[in-house]
Enzyme design. Sequence first.
Site, PDB file in Angstrom:
ATOM      1  N   ASN A 100      28.013  33.567  31.484  1.00 26.94           N
ATOM      2  CA  ASN A 100      27.732  32.222  30.979  1.00 26.94           C
ATOM      3  C   ASN A 100      26.906  31.475  32.000  1.00 26.94           C
ATOM      4  O   ASN A 100      27.061  31.707  33.203  1.00 26.94           O
ATOM      5  CB  ASN A 100      29.023  31.394  30.789  1.00 26.94           C
ATOM      6  CG  ASN A 100      29.956  32.008  29.778  1.00 26.94           C
ATOM      7  OD1 ASN A 100      29.530  32.478  28.725  1.00 26.94           O
ATOM      8  ND2 ASN A 100      31.246  31.997  30.082  1.00 26.94           N
ATOM      9  N   LYS A 142      33.086  34.502  33.653  1.00 31.50           N
ATOM     10  CA  LYS A 142      34.115  35.150  34.467  1.00 31.50           C
ATOM     11  C   LYS A 142      33.735  36.581  34.833  1.00 31.50           C
ATOM     12  O   LYS A 142      33.945  37.021  35.961  1.00 31.50           O
ATOM     13  CB  LYS A 142      35.460  35.093  33.735  1.00 31.50           C
ATOM     14  CG  LYS A 142      35.918  33.646  33.539  1.00 31.50           C
ATOM     15  CD  LYS A 142      37.253  33.528  32.908  1.00 31.50           C
ATOM     16  CE  LYS A 142      37.536  32.102  32.444  1.00 31.50           C
ATOM     17  NZ  LYS A 142      37.447  31.065  33.480  1.00 31.50           N
ATOM     18  N   ALA A 161      30.662  38.047  35.076  1.00 31.66           N
ATOM     19  CA  ALA A 161      29.567  38.111  36.053  1.00 31.66           C
ATOM     20  C   ALA A 161      30.052  37.637  37.423  1.00 31.66           C
ATOM     21  O   ALA A 161      29.716  38.242  38.455  1.00 31.66           O
ATOM     22  CB  ALA A 161      28.394  37.266  35.575  1.00 31.66           C
ATOM     23  N   THR A 169      48.166  33.740  40.618  1.00 33.27           N
ATOM     24  CA  THR A 169      47.437  32.955  41.619  1.00 33.27           C
ATOM     25  C   THR A 169      47.866  31.498  41.441  1.00 33.27           C
ATOM     26  O   THR A 169      47.835  30.959  40.341  1.00 33.27           O
ATOM     27  CB  THR A 169      45.907  33.134  41.474  1.00 33.27           C
ATOM     28  OG1 THR A 169      45.545  32.953  40.112  1.00 33.27           O
ATOM     29  CG2 THR A 169      45.480  34.520  41.920  1.00 33.27           C
ATOM     30  N   GLY A 187      49.337  29.633  47.104  1.00 30.86           N
ATOM     31  CA  GLY A 187      49.169  31.057  47.402  1.00 30.86           C
ATOM     32  C   GLY A 187      49.266  31.934  46.166  1.00 30.86           C
ATOM     33  O   GLY A 187      48.931  31.509  45.062  1.00 30.86           O
ATOM     34  N   ASP A 199      38.056  34.017  39.728  1.00 27.22           N
ATOM     35  CA  ASP A 199      37.086  35.113  39.587  1.00 27.22           C
ATOM     36  C   ASP A 199      36.816  35.761  40.939  1.00 27.22           C
ATOM     37  O   ASP A 199      36.726  36.992  41.045  1.00 27.22           O
ATOM     38  CB  ASP A 199      35.769  34.597  39.003  1.00 27.22           C
ATOM     39  CG  ASP A 199      35.963  33.990  37.626  1.00 27.22           C
ATOM     40  OD1 ASP A 199      36.918  34.391  36.936  1.00 27.22           O
ATOM     41  OD2 ASP A 199      35.175  33.109  37.251  1.00 27.22           O
TER      42      ASP A 199
END
Length: 315
Positions: A16, A45, A47, A227, A232, A259
């Site tokens: 995107n 996401k 790429a 995540t 953390g 990502d």
Amino acid sequence: MLNSNGKKILVIGSYNVGLTCQTNFLPVWGETLVGNNFSESNGGKGANQAVAAARLGGDVAFVGCLGNDRFGDEGLQMLERENVDISGVRRSSTKRTGVGFIFLNSEGENSILVDLGANNELSPNDVSVLQKIEEANFLVCQLENRLDTIKEAMRRAKQLGKTVILNPAPAKREALELFQYASIINPNESELLILNGEKPDAELTLERCTELASRLLKSGPKAVIVTRGEKGALIVTEDSVVQVAACKVKAIDTTGAGDSFTGALAFFLAEGKTLEEAVRKASVVGSYCVTKRDVIPALPTRQQLTEFEVQVVKS
Ligand code: RIB
């Protein structure tokens, strides 16, 4: 220089263009607000994850579908510059390249609305005989493509004995049926809540987080990594629950932090690190990423990562 032990990472996912505008308030229907600091950047996401792994030295191929337009041309040029193999990318003559409308506040938090456009043209047929799945050691997917396409890719990869990482973003409950083909899934906190049928902004203590991640384990993956931003990451497997601390940094832009984590996780696993070591390294990559504006310019090389680690330890 390639540095992933001869292991190949295949990302089947989205591209995107990111159209980012800074604002501390989101408009309601019928309202116009004035934002500032507009930028146009490469993203998506899939790429982002491919470039995150390639910058660190990974041997990475990307398969996706971009439009036959300026955005598509620029996306492919960027991926090529980043040494990502794009020989399996399709172009759509009917749908435009995907676009992400990104709203960024002064805390570095983001809200994103995506029009997936050409990403939705990637079909199960495109991946059902894809040689690249056979050649890869790791398959990385997200949820910005058709679910039936992602499912077919993951099913084949699992059948061929590959390590399959699914970043379940943007989260949707229907994606649960894909988990049976995943080795690892890594939702963030709001995605974890959505996947468990809860409101994305519900309160999430460490105990609750562990409980919800353990529930997802029952759908098939060997590990669920949550995540948690500045709190953390949490690694939940059948046998253990491990907490990984985040680095203390000032966040400028959190877009793409997940990502950068996912791409780095694939890279460090390919390099031969254990899951816990790979998550520790990927968390540092995520912290690095949030200190800079946009996503692709905020992904570290191996050298930049090493320098950042030294700097973070010192401070
Ligand atoms: O995860 C961040 C990405 O999500 C952005 O690059 C945006 O394009 C959306 O796909």
